[in-house]
Scaffold this motif. Structure first.
Motif, PDB file in Angstrom:
ATOM      1  N   ALA A   1      34.291  75.624 -58.265  1.00 43.69           N
ATOM      2  CA  ALA A   1      33.034  75.101 -58.822  1.00 43.69           C
ATOM      3  C   ALA A   1      33.010  75.240 -60.339  1.00 43.69           C
ATOM      4  CB  ALA A   1      31.847  75.827 -58.206  1.00 43.69           C
ATOM      5  N   THR A   2      33.541  76.336 -60.849  1.00 44.82           N
ATOM      6  CA  THR A   2      33.617  76.518 -62.301  1.00 44.82           C
ATOM      7  C   THR A   2      34.530  75.456 -62.903  1.00 44.82           C
ATOM      8  OG1 THR A   2      33.230  78.883 -62.085  1.00 44.82           O
ATOM      9  CG2 THR A   2      34.206  78.131 -64.157  1.00 44.82           C
ATOM     10  N   ALA A   3      35.671  75.228 -62.273  1.00 43.26           N
ATOM     11  CA  ALA A   3      36.603  74.198 -62.757  1.00 43.26           C
ATOM     12  C   ALA A   3      35.974  72.815 -62.670  1.00 43.26           C
ATOM     13  CB  ALA A   3      37.900  74.244 -61.965  1.00 43.26           C
ATOM     14  N   ASP A   4      35.241  72.544 -61.596  1.00 42.59           N
ATOM     15  CA  ASP A   4      34.624  71.227 -61.405  1.00 42.59           C
ATOM     16  C   ASP A   4      33.673  70.859 -62.529  1.00 42.59           C
ATOM     17  OD1 ASP A   4      36.038  70.834 -59.084  1.00 42.59           O
ATOM     18  OD2 ASP A   4      34.357  71.363 -57.743  1.00 42.59           O
ATOM     19  N   LYS A   5      33.062  71.862 -63.151  1.00 51.33           N
ATOM     20  CA  LYS A   5      32.136  71.598 -64.251  1.00 51.33           C
ATOM     21  C   LYS A   5      32.853  71.033 -65.479  1.00 51.33           C
ATOM     22  CE  LYS A   5      28.942  75.229 -62.877  1.00 51.33           C
ATOM     23  NZ  LYS A   5      28.402  76.553 -63.196  1.00 51.33           N
TER      24      LYS A   5
ATOM     25  N   VAL B   1      46.491  76.411 -66.739  1.00 51.81           N
ATOM     26  CA  VAL B   1      45.688  75.188 -66.824  1.00 51.81           C
ATOM     27  C   VAL B   1      44.747  75.265 -68.017  1.00 51.81           C
ATOM     28  CG1 VAL B   1      43.862  73.864 -65.678  1.00 51.81           C
ATOM     29  CG2 VAL B   1      45.824  74.681 -64.355  1.00 51.81           C
ATOM     30  N   LEU B   2      44.200  76.416 -68.271  1.00 51.85           N
ATOM     31  CA  LEU B   2      43.190  76.571 -69.314  1.00 51.85           C
ATOM     32  C   LEU B   2      43.755  76.937 -70.686  1.00 51.85           C
ATOM     33  CD1 LEU B   2      40.658  78.588 -67.136  1.00 51.85           C
ATOM     34  CD2 LEU B   2      40.556  76.151 -67.689  1.00 51.85           C
ATOM     35  N   ALA B   3      45.026  77.255 -70.741  1.00 50.13           N
ATOM     36  CA  ALA B   3      45.635  77.769 -71.972  1.00 50.13           C
ATOM     37  C   ALA B   3      45.465  76.853 -73.178  1.00 50.13           C
ATOM     38  CB  ALA B   3      47.114  78.057 -71.744  1.00 50.13           C
TER      39      ALA B   3
ATOM     40  N   GLU C   1      39.657  80.362 -72.671  1.00 47.46           N
ATOM     41  CA  GLU C   1      39.443  81.787 -72.393  1.00 47.46           C
ATOM     42  C   GLU C   1      38.046  82.027 -71.820  1.00 47.46           C
ATOM     43  OE1 GLU C   1      41.358  84.614 -72.363  1.00 47.46           O
ATOM     44  OE2 GLU C   1      42.998  83.183 -72.567  1.00 47.46           O
ATOM     45  N   ALA C   2      37.047  81.330 -72.355  1.00 48.16           N
ATOM     46  CA  ALA C   2      35.671  81.490 -71.865  1.00 48.16           C
ATOM     47  C   ALA C   2      35.550  80.979 -70.428  1.00 48.16           C
ATOM     48  CB  ALA C   2      34.686  80.760 -72.772  1.00 48.16           C
TER      49      ALA C   2
END
Length: 174
Positions: free
Chosen positions: A69-73, A92-94, A100-101
């Protein structure tokens, strides 16, 4: 003859049997306890002549949907990487400016069930100390997890260590 690596009984049952097999172990639910008008929840076991209070917590809620759900946002973003299947969230977030947030929110979501278990155990051990007059007894929390992969030992121990270093509110003595 085939040998299965899958235990026939759930981890919690196997661990309970282990505890009950220890010399002098007392299952608190089987004791006649002093009156507790507030009917507060107690811990699970007493060990070592009531010098140790043990609370068992089995992790049962999979927080993976909270991570998704966090990723979906963020999936609508132009800078969101395209990939298929599963991937390491950190990778994925790097490359995102706020990666980082976002990762911190995911870690927080994963750790909430662990935090709830720790806080509940603190209260139960504290109540057990009070009701049984065991002010010097050590409190032990045993966290069992045999089915939630995202809550691996590193993630769980990291969250527990963080919680153990936090300032106490006075609501528990554990």
């Amino acid at each position: 003859m085939s040998v299965s690596n899958v235990p026939s009984d759930p981890l919690e049952l196997r661990f309970t049997r282990f505890l009950e097999g220890l010399p002098g172990a007392e299952a608190i639910d089987r004791l006649v306890l002093p009156d507790d008008p507030q009917r507060r929840r107690k811990a699970d076991y007493l060990l070592e002549g009531r010098k140790v209070i043990v609370e068992l917590k089995t992790l049962t809620e999979d927080p993976s949907p909270k991570v998704a759900a966090t990723a979906d946002k963020h999936r609508h973003r132009d800078d969101w990487p395209m990939f298929y299947g599963t991937a390491d969230a950190r990778k994925v977030l790097a490359n995102l400016p706020d990666g980082e947030a976002i990762y911190a929110k995911m870690v927080n979501a994963v750790g909430r069930s662990v935090e709830a278990a720790v806080r509940s155990a603190e209260e139960q051990v504290t109540h057990t100390r009070h009701v049984l007059g065991l002010s010097d007894a050590a409190g032990v929390l045993v966290i069992l997890n045999d089915s939630i992969d995202i809550l691996d030992p590193y993630v769980v121990s990291h969250r527990v260590a963080h919680l153990m270093r936090r300032p106490r509110t006075g609501n528990s003595e554990a």
